[in-house]
Structure formats: structure tokens, C-alpha cells
Design a protein around this motif. Structure first.
Motif, PDB file in Angstrom:
ATOM      1  N   ASP A  17     -32.920 -16.771   5.247  1.00 54.60           N
ATOM      2  CA  ASP A  17     -32.366 -17.866   4.454  1.00 54.60           C
ATOM      3  C   ASP A  17     -31.138 -17.405   3.677  1.00 54.60           C
ATOM      4  O   ASP A  17     -30.153 -18.126   3.543  1.00 54.60           O
ATOM      5  N   THR A  38     -28.139 -17.526   5.857  1.00 55.66           N
ATOM      6  CA  THR A  38     -27.745 -18.806   6.437  1.00 55.66           C
ATOM      7  C   THR A  38     -26.883 -19.637   5.497  1.00 55.66           C
ATOM      8  O   THR A  38     -26.328 -20.652   5.918  1.00 55.66           O
ATOM      9  N   GLN A  59     -24.501 -22.813   6.658  1.00 58.32           N
ATOM     10  CA  GLN A  59     -24.771 -24.172   6.240  1.00 58.32           C
ATOM     11  C   GLN A  59     -23.652 -24.728   5.357  1.00 58.32           C
ATOM     12  O   GLN A  59     -23.335 -25.918   5.418  1.00 58.32           O
ATOM     13  N   SER A 104     -35.019 -24.214   6.503  1.00 59.44           N
ATOM     14  CA  SER A 104     -33.845 -23.769   7.249  1.00 59.44           C
ATOM     15  C   SER A 104     -33.776 -24.399   8.628  1.00 59.44           C
ATOM     16  O   SER A 104     -32.688 -24.688   9.136  1.00 59.44           O
TER      17      SER A 104
END
Length: 225
Positions: free
Chosen positions: A98, A101, A105, A158
Motif C-alpha cells: 500500500d 501504491t 494512485q 488497494s
């Protein structure tokens, strides 16, 4: 990061006409407790220290070298602290993913086109798949080590946020389709286990998978590459 619509329990919106949907905003990924009033400063520091220690262990020994005890030792905290923060090893590795990411994102929401806003939805969808394939391939062992059982993995924020992004783009391209279902089909193409099988066991180059993604988008949406 997490799409705002997932902070409510409302069901997904049905397909609508092109332009009817508005892309949701991103929120920070975290546990429900973390999201309420925010982490205490000391808890936030502990979490960051644990993730930094886990990242060092991955860099030095690979994901196999990441155990709850090893992370606790590297971060100079008790093992119970690691369990309280992440639950188990899978939770720890997932949190580490996470952490990586957030940039991906953020690029989906505010980055340059075609991955970010400003490009036609078909171009954005093709760019999305290529970006996820490359991001996953770059840390494939960590992705595989962090994969929990399917019901836990598919319900994780996620995964849900990326599937929501795909659903949003599909609703602009094929509003008459079951876009939420087709988004899950497309996400299956990007699954780390599938990527590992095709590249490591079948010997397919990543470029072939990227071209295959573009072809799949063309066939589903009817838009030329």
C-alpha cells in the motif's frame, strides 16, 4: 489511497450515459481506526518505522526474509507491537505494498495523461493496464508474498480502488455494459499470480502482456488502439 465512494456502504452506481459519472476523489488507505480521528503521533511514527524496517528486509533478503519477529528486531520494538499494528505477516506485507501504491494512485487522479485525466477514456484504460503491469513486475515477489486468500485480497482497499478506476472508465466507454463485472474481468488480467505464471513459467516478455492488454481493451470497448 482509497476512493471516496468506498467510505460509504452504498452499492455501486448502475451504468449511466457517458459523462454522467464523476471520477471519485482519493482518500488515504488505512485501517478503520486510523481513518476516524487519525493516528496518534507516536503510533504513526511506530508504523512508519515498522514499514521502513520491512522495506530494508525486503531489499536485503527478499520477501521471504520478512517475519514479524525480524521486523520487530529491525525496528527496535516488541513483536506484539507489529502484530497489533498489522495483524499478521500478510497484513504487514500488504501495508508495505500500500505504501508503494500511493504514487500510482495519485497519478491516476492528478498525473499527466494518458494515465491521468485529460486523455480519452480508452487511452487512459490502456495506460492504466501498462502502468499496473510494470509496477507489479517491478516488485513481483513482494506481490506474491503479500497475496492473502481471495476473499481478503479482493476486498482490500488497494484492489477495490483500482477496480473502481477501471469501472469509471468503462462507464464512459460502454455505459450499457455491466461495467463493475467487466472491471473485475480486466483486473484478473493484471493479477500478480497470472503475471508470474506468464512471465516466469511461460517465458512471455512483459511487452507481449502489455500488447495483450491493449488488444483486450479494444475488444471489450470497441475502440481502436
Amino acid at each position: 489511497m482509497l476512493y471516496a465512494e468506498f467510505m460509504s456502504s452504498s452499492p455501486p452506481h448502475p451504468p449511466g450515459p457517458p459523462g454522467a459519472a464523476r471520477e471519485p476523489e482519493l482518500l488515504a488507505i488505512g485501517s478503520a481506526a486510523d481513518a476516524c480521528a487519525g493516528l496518534r503521533a507516536d503510533a504513526a511514527r511506530n508504523r512508519a518505522r515498522l514499514l521502513e524496517a520491512a522495506a530494508r528486509l525486503v531489499a536485503a533478503h527478499g520477501p521471504a526474509g520478512v517475519t514479524m519477529e525480524a521486523v520487530a528486531t529491525a525496528a527496535c520494538v516488541g513483536k506484539g507491537t507489529v502484530f497489533r499494528r498489522f495483524g499478521d505477516r500478510t497484513g504487514l506485507l500488504t501495508a508495505l505494498l500500500d505504501h508503494t501504491t500511493k504514487q500510482l494512485q495519485a497519478d491516476l487522479i492528478g498525473g499527466p495523461p494518458p494515465l491521468g485525466p485529460g486523455a480519452p477514456p480508452a487511452e487512459r484504460l490502456r495506460a492504466f493496464g501498462v502502468a499496473v503491469l510494470r509496477w507489479t513486475a517491478g516488485q513481483l515477489e513482494l506481490h506474491l508474498a503479500a497475496q492473502p486468500e481471495p476473499e481478503r485480497r479482493l476486498a482490500h482497499p488497494s484492489h477495490r480502488v483500482l477496480a473502481t478506476h477501471v469501472t469509471f472508465l468503462l462507464r464512459e466507454l460502454v455505459p450499457e455494459a455491466d461495467c463493475a463485472l467487466q472491471a473485475q474481468v480486466l483486473m484478473g488480467y493484471l493479477d500478480p499470480a497470472v503475471l508470474h505464471y506468464l512471465t516466469k513459467q511461460c517465458g512471455m516478455p512483459l511487452e507481449r502482456l502489455e500488447a495483450g492488454w491493449s488488444d483486450l481493451v479494444t475488444r471489450i470497448t470497441g475502440t481502436p488502439a
